[in-house]
Write an enzyme that holds these catalytic residues in place. Structure first.
Site, PDB file in Angstrom:
ATOM      1  N   LYS A 103     -12.148 -12.272   4.157  1.00  0.00           N
ATOM      2  CA  LYS A 103     -13.325 -11.848   4.910  1.00  0.00           C
ATOM      3  C   LYS A 103     -14.327 -11.297   3.918  1.00  0.00           C
ATOM      4  O   LYS A 103     -13.969 -10.937   2.799  1.00  0.00           O
ATOM      5  CB  LYS A 103     -12.947 -10.835   5.984  1.00  0.00           C
ATOM      6  CG  LYS A 103     -12.236  -9.603   5.494  1.00  0.00           C
ATOM      7  CD  LYS A 103     -11.578  -8.894   6.672  1.00  0.00           C
ATOM      8  CE  LYS A 103     -10.707  -7.763   6.177  1.00  0.00           C
ATOM      9  NZ  LYS A 103      -9.511  -7.562   6.987  1.00  0.00           N
ATOM     10  N   ARG A 121      -2.354   0.261  18.809  1.00  0.00           N
ATOM     11  CA  ARG A 121      -3.728  -0.156  19.083  1.00  0.00           C
ATOM     12  C   ARG A 121      -3.785  -0.761  20.480  1.00  0.00           C
ATOM     13  O   ARG A 121      -3.013  -1.665  20.806  1.00  0.00           O
ATOM     14  CB  ARG A 121      -4.203  -1.184  18.062  1.00  0.00           C
ATOM     15  CG  ARG A 121      -4.102  -0.700  16.619  1.00  0.00           C
ATOM     16  CD  ARG A 121      -5.066  -1.477  15.724  1.00  0.00           C
ATOM     17  NE  ARG A 121      -4.767  -1.329  14.317  1.00  0.00           N
ATOM     18  CZ  ARG A 121      -5.080  -0.261  13.577  1.00  0.00           C
ATOM     19  NH1 ARG A 121      -5.683   0.767  14.127  1.00  0.00           N
ATOM     20  NH2 ARG A 121      -4.782  -0.230  12.291  1.00  0.00           N
ATOM     21  N   SER A 175      -7.871  -1.224   0.505  1.00  0.00           N
ATOM     22  CA  SER A 175      -8.959  -1.486   1.460  1.00  0.00           C
ATOM     23  C   SER A 175      -9.706  -0.210   1.820  1.00  0.00           C
ATOM     24  O   SER A 175     -10.236   0.464   0.958  1.00  0.00           O
ATOM     25  CB  SER A 175      -8.401  -2.192   2.692  1.00  0.00           C
ATOM     26  OG  SER A 175      -9.444  -2.621   3.505  1.00  0.00           O
ATOM     27  N   HIS A 176      -9.675   0.147   3.098  1.00  0.00           N
ATOM     28  CA  HIS A 176     -10.468   1.288   3.559  1.00  0.00           C
ATOM     29  C   HIS A 176      -9.688   2.594   3.513  1.00  0.00           C
ATOM     30  O   HIS A 176     -10.214   3.633   3.893  1.00  0.00           O
ATOM     31  CB  HIS A 176     -10.914   1.009   4.985  1.00  0.00           C
ATOM     32  CG  HIS A 176      -9.754   0.598   5.837  1.00  0.00           C
ATOM     33  ND1 HIS A 176      -9.273  -0.683   5.820  1.00  0.00           N
ATOM     34  CD2 HIS A 176      -8.955   1.299   6.654  1.00  0.00           C
ATOM     35  CE1 HIS A 176      -8.220  -0.754   6.617  1.00  0.00           C
ATOM     36  NE2 HIS A 176      -8.009   0.428   7.142  1.00  0.00           N
ATOM     37  N   ASP A 195     -13.015  -2.140  -0.354  1.00  0.00           N
ATOM     38  CA  ASP A 195     -12.955  -3.314  -1.227  1.00  0.00           C
ATOM     39  C   ASP A 195     -13.982  -4.382  -0.866  1.00  0.00           C
ATOM     40  O   ASP A 195     -13.924  -5.498  -1.383  1.00  0.00           O
ATOM     41  CB  ASP A 195     -11.544  -3.899  -1.234  1.00  0.00           C
ATOM     42  CG  ASP A 195     -11.083  -4.331   0.150  1.00  0.00           C
ATOM     43  OD1 ASP A 195     -11.568  -3.742   1.142  1.00  0.00           O
ATOM     44  OD2 ASP A 195     -10.259  -5.242   0.248  1.00  0.00           O
ATOM     45  N   ARG A 199       0.848  -1.202   0.000  1.00  0.00           N
ATOM     46  CA  ARG A 199       0.000   0.000   0.000  1.00  0.00           C
ATOM     47  C   ARG A 199       0.870   1.232   0.000  1.00  0.00           C
ATOM     48  O   ARG A 199       1.762   1.357   0.833  1.00  0.00           O
ATOM     49  CB  ARG A 199      -0.875   0.043   1.251  1.00  0.00           C
ATOM     50  CG  ARG A 199      -2.084  -0.824   1.112  1.00  0.00           C
ATOM     51  CD  ARG A 199      -2.993  -0.652   2.288  1.00  0.00           C
ATOM     52  NE  ARG A 199      -3.821  -1.829   2.407  1.00  0.00           N
ATOM     53  CZ  ARG A 199      -4.604  -2.096   3.428  1.00  0.00           C
ATOM     54  NH1 ARG A 199      -4.651  -1.253   4.446  1.00  0.00           N
ATOM     55  NH2 ARG A 199      -5.332  -3.176   3.449  1.00  0.00           N
ATOM     56  N   ASP A 210     -14.675  -6.143   1.898  1.00  0.00           N
ATOM     57  CA  ASP A 210     -14.463  -7.305   2.761  1.00  0.00           C
ATOM     58  C   ASP A 210     -14.832  -7.055   4.224  1.00  0.00           C
ATOM     59  O   ASP A 210     -14.943  -8.002   4.996  1.00  0.00           O
ATOM     60  CB  ASP A 210     -13.027  -7.865   2.630  1.00  0.00           C
ATOM     61  CG  ASP A 210     -11.952  -6.850   2.975  1.00  0.00           C
ATOM     62  OD1 ASP A 210     -12.288  -5.676   3.240  1.00  0.00           O
ATOM     63  OD2 ASP A 210     -10.769  -7.240   2.963  1.00  0.00           O
ATOM     64  N   ARG A 211     -15.030  -5.796   4.607  1.00  0.00           N
ATOM     65  CA  ARG A 211     -15.412  -5.533   5.999  1.00  0.00           C
ATOM     66  C   ARG A 211     -16.913  -5.290   6.111  1.00  0.00           C
ATOM     67  O   ARG A 211     -17.563  -4.950   5.122  1.00  0.00           O
ATOM     68  CB  ARG A 211     -14.678  -4.308   6.535  1.00  0.00           C
ATOM     69  CG  ARG A 211     -13.181  -4.499   6.631  1.00  0.00           C
ATOM     70  CD  ARG A 211     -12.525  -3.325   7.336  1.00  0.00           C
ATOM     71  NE  ARG A 211     -11.093  -3.588   7.481  1.00  0.00           N
ATOM     72  CZ  ARG A 211     -10.281  -2.903   8.274  1.00  0.00           C
ATOM     73  NH1 ARG A 211     -10.765  -1.909   9.001  1.00  0.00           N
ATOM     74  NH2 ARG A 211      -9.001  -3.199   8.356  1.00  0.00           N
ATOM     75  N   ASP A 244     -16.634  -1.724   3.455  1.00  0.00           N
ATOM     76  CA  ASP A 244     -15.494  -0.830   3.244  1.00  0.00           C
ATOM     77  C   ASP A 244     -15.102  -0.715   1.772  1.00  0.00           C
ATOM     78  O   ASP A 244     -15.811  -1.198   0.882  1.00  0.00           O
ATOM     79  CB  ASP A 244     -14.296  -1.289   4.084  1.00  0.00           C
ATOM     80  CG  ASP A 244     -13.648  -2.539   3.516  1.00  0.00           C
ATOM     81  OD1 ASP A 244     -14.371  -3.333   2.886  1.00  0.00           O
ATOM     82  OD2 ASP A 244     -12.429  -2.721   3.685  1.00  0.00           O
ATOM     83  N   GLU A 303     -11.737  -8.347  15.153  1.00  0.00           N
ATOM     84  CA  GLU A 303     -12.420  -7.224  15.780  1.00  0.00           C
ATOM     85  C   GLU A 303     -12.526  -6.018  14.854  1.00  0.00           C
ATOM     86  O   GLU A 303     -13.339  -5.138  15.065  1.00  0.00           O
ATOM     87  CB  GLU A 303     -11.719  -6.826  17.077  1.00  0.00           C
ATOM     88  CG  GLU A 303     -10.205  -6.606  17.004  1.00  0.00           C
ATOM     89  CD  GLU A 303      -9.755  -5.443  16.170  1.00  0.00           C
ATOM     90  OE1 GLU A 303     -10.417  -4.387  16.241  1.00  0.00           O
ATOM     91  OE2 GLU A 303      -8.741  -5.588  15.447  1.00  0.00           O
TER      92      GLU A 303
HETATM   93  C1  G1P Z   1      -5.829  -3.888  10.377  1.00  0.00           C
HETATM   94  C2  G1P Z   1      -6.741  -4.678  11.282  1.00  0.00           C
HETATM   95  C3  G1P Z   1      -6.593  -6.162  11.004  1.00  0.00           C
HETATM   96  C4  G1P Z   1      -6.856  -6.434   9.529  1.00  0.00           C
HETATM   97  C5  G1P Z   1      -5.972  -5.549   8.672  1.00  0.00           C
HETATM   98  C6  G1P Z   1      -6.318  -5.690   7.193  1.00  0.00           C
HETATM   99  O1  G1P Z   1      -4.479  -4.256  10.604  1.00  0.00           O
HETATM  100  O2  G1P Z   1      -6.486  -4.399  12.639  1.00  0.00           O
HETATM  101  O3  G1P Z   1      -7.485  -6.878  11.810  1.00  0.00           O
HETATM  102  O4  G1P Z   1      -6.606  -7.768   9.220  1.00  0.00           O
HETATM  103  O5  G1P Z   1      -6.149  -4.184   9.039  1.00  0.00           O
HETATM  104  O6  G1P Z   1      -7.636  -5.350   6.924  1.00  0.00           O
HETATM  105  P1  G1P Z   1      -3.488  -3.445  11.568  1.00  0.00           P
HETATM  106  O7  G1P Z   1      -3.450  -2.022  11.061  1.00  0.00           O
HETATM  107  O8  G1P Z   1      -4.070  -3.502  12.936  1.00  0.00           O
HETATM  108  O9  G1P Z   1      -2.171  -4.166  11.444  1.00  0.00           O
HETATM  109 ZN    ZN Z   2     -11.020  -4.093   3.119  1.00  0.00          ZN
END
Ligand code: G1P
Ligand code: ZN
Length: 546
Positions: free
Chosen positions: A379, A499, A116-117, A282, A22, A284-285, A280, A367
């Site tokens: 997902k 986090r 993704s998001h 793409d 990314r 998947d969420r 989201d 989560e």
């Molecule tokens: C974050 C989410 C994790 C997810 C990932 C990709 O990753 O916390 O659960 O699998 O995005 O969607 P993180 O930024 O915490 O590493």
């Molecule tokens: Zn996504």
């Protein structure tokens, strides 16, 4: 048409992480940058013998640079002996749809274009991820090999054929390679119709159930419209923000109560619909919302697991459940009651792949608004929404009634995640190092009414291939089942993101109505006093609380 070998300098990029590569769009637009990464993918896969008739799937979430990237990938695929590429019409394929199409057409793998998001547009992010033949994200052995190639390669191969018409269904060619533009929704919708009781859900809509699905101007719009409004007969307008836009309308397509505040406000209003959901960038969420109640993803996983046999695709029961380590232990309680196993894995969907392939688990969840099952290897946002619709139809209850009944039976796991974004990376590392040093002394210590049962830096040994992942996050588990978890994000693009995850178990239904931040207040204080988070980061409060 002919194939060229073009000289290039090695790629100065980050290691592709759990979610692929990314970067800012501007970085991807630098000459040779995209090509280098794609070359590294093809070098890792190795050229296929013609007899293999290798096919791959390509598609993305429609964000800015999607179409351009696809044309380049097609020309490079043709130069690397790929026999056939399946591309979503308009370059569109959600992440779960890519997984579905790879599996259904027995493709060799797939390239997903998405960040993704993360925000899109010329100033936003772009991303590339490679998925393997089981439909899931490439394991670390493959992403590491790709990274090694990016550091060493000095040229890439590309055809001067194309561009291919992406908006019309049908086939064309670049060199000897067939490009097949497919309906991005059809295979996915057929799979959903096999898993869920579409008749019962249609009856629910015909009976007046009102729903609001917020596609956040991202890729799930066309899928939700075709399935909810098309196949299931939900009234037109059920899907809002349903047109995928190159910049997601300037929004942040991450379905949580902060970014999807408009949906939450709607669900709390006087004229709230019965059911709300969002997905989201793409697709998947997912976020599940009832009238006046947002369901936490950890609860959603547990509730789906406890009710799984109500959906036709899971009528025979489930094999096991897997959840990422920071996800609440609500699902563990369901697994106990069902007499099935529950696996705790590191953060990232790729860790679920082996468990599903080995038929050890049926359902998986994180989560971070990710839920899914063995129907694909990603997902799946809309899948979770359809699961909930199936539950509403069969149980004839509201979202709130279903959630409360679940808490009454299994207890409530109060849950919250506090994100500290764009903090100084050196300070974040120093905090984690100091915390790791403290762990051996924590076990047995008491903090108010909590006593530490276990404190470690999570290590995961894959039960299938026995690979070991170390340093996957600090777990501090209390004797009563409450937990504090701390880890650094692997997906942030600026500085470090810390986090902090908090979970408190409460069995007594008389105590199921506390505001979550209040219910967790004592644990939040303990987490700060143990970690020194404020001291290290200089931050008084989190950037985002979900
Ligand atoms: C974050 C989410 C994790 C997810 C990932 C990709 O990753 O916390 O659960 O699998 O995005 O969607 P993180 O930024 O915490 O590493
Ligand atoms: Zn996504």
């Amino acid at each position: 048409m002919s194939i060229h070998t073009i000289a290039t300098t090695p790629f100065a990029g980050q290691r592709p992480g759990t979610s692929g590569l990314r970067k800012k769009v501007s970085q991807f637009q630098q000459p040779g940058y995209l090509e280098n990464f794609i070359e590294a993918i093809f070098l890792t896969l190795g050229d296929a013998p013609a007899s293999e008739r290798r096919s791959i799937v390509v598609g993305g979430d429609g964000r800015y640079f999607n179409r351009e990237a696809i044309q380049t990938i097609l020309r490079m695929a043709a130069a690397h002996g790929v026999a056939r590429v399946l591309v979503g019409q308009g370059g569109i394929l959600s992440t779960p749809a890519v997984s579905c199409v790879i599996r259904k057409h027995a493709a060799f793998g797939g390239i997903v274009l998405s960040a993704s998001h993360n925000p899109g547009g010329p100033d936003g992010d772009f991303g590339i991820k490679y998925n393997i033949g089981n439909g899931g994200p490439a394991p670390e052995s493959i992403t590491e090999a790709m990274f090694a190639h990016t550091q060493a390669l000095t040229s890439y191969r590309i055809s001067d054929g194309g561009p291919v018409e992406l908006d019309r269904l049908g086939t064309s060619r670049i060199e000897n390679m067939v490009v097949e533009v497919i309906d991005p929704v059809a295979d996915y919708a057929a799979l959903m119709a096999r898993l869920f009781d579409f008749k019962a859900i249609s009856a629910l809509f015909a009976g007046g159930l009102r729903m609001r699905f917020d596609a956040m101007h991202a890729v799930s719009g066309p899928y939700a419209r075709a399935i909810l409004e098309g196949l299931l007969g939900a009234p037109a307008g059920t899907v809002v923000n349903g047109e995928p836009l190159e910049d997601f309308g300037g929004g942040h397509p991450d379905p949580n109560p902060v970014n999807a505040a408009e949906l939450i406000a709607h669900m709390e209003g006087v004229d709230a619909p019965d059911f709300g959901a969002a997905s989201d960038g793409d697709g998947d969420r997912n976020m599940i919302v009832g009238r006046g109640i947002a369901v936490t993803p950890s609860d959603s996983l547990a509730i789906i697991a406890a009710n799984a046999s109500l959906a036709p695709g899971y009528a025979g029961g489930i094999k096991g459940i897997a959840r990422s380590m920071p996800t609440s232990t609500a699902a563990d309680r369901v697994a106990d009651a069902l007499g099935i196993s529950c696996f705790e894995t590191p953060t990232g969907w790729k860790y679920f792949g082996n468990l599903m392939d080995a038929n050890l688990v049926t359902l998986c969840g994180e989560e971070s608004y990710g839920t899914g099952s063995h129907h694909i290897r990603e997902k799946d946002g809309l899948w979770a929404v359809l699961f909930w619709l199936n539950l509403l139809a069969v149980r004839g209850e509201s979202v709130e009634q279903i959630v409360r009944a679940h808490w009454a039976r299994f207890g409530r796991n109060y849950y919250s995640r506090h994100d500290y974004e764009a903090v100084d990376a050196v300070a974040a590392d120093a905090m984690m190092t100091a915390l790791r040093d403290k762990l051996p002394d924590l076990a047995g210590q008491s903090f108010g009414r909590y006593r530490v049962a276990l404190a470690d830096d999570f290590v995961y040994t894959d039960p299938v291939d026995h690979s070991v992942a170390t340093r996957q996050g600090i777990r501090i588990a209390m004797v009563d089942g409450s937990r504090i978890v701390l880890r650094l994000s692997g997906t942030g693009t600026e500085g470090a993101t810390i986090r902090l995850y908090l979970e408190r178990y409460e069995a007594d239904p008389a105590h199921h109505d506390i505001e979550p931040q209040l219910a967790l207040a004592e644990l939040i204080d303990i987490a700060h006093s143990i970690s020194g988070l404020r001291h290290y980061t200089g931050r008084e409060r989190p950037t985002v609380i979900t």
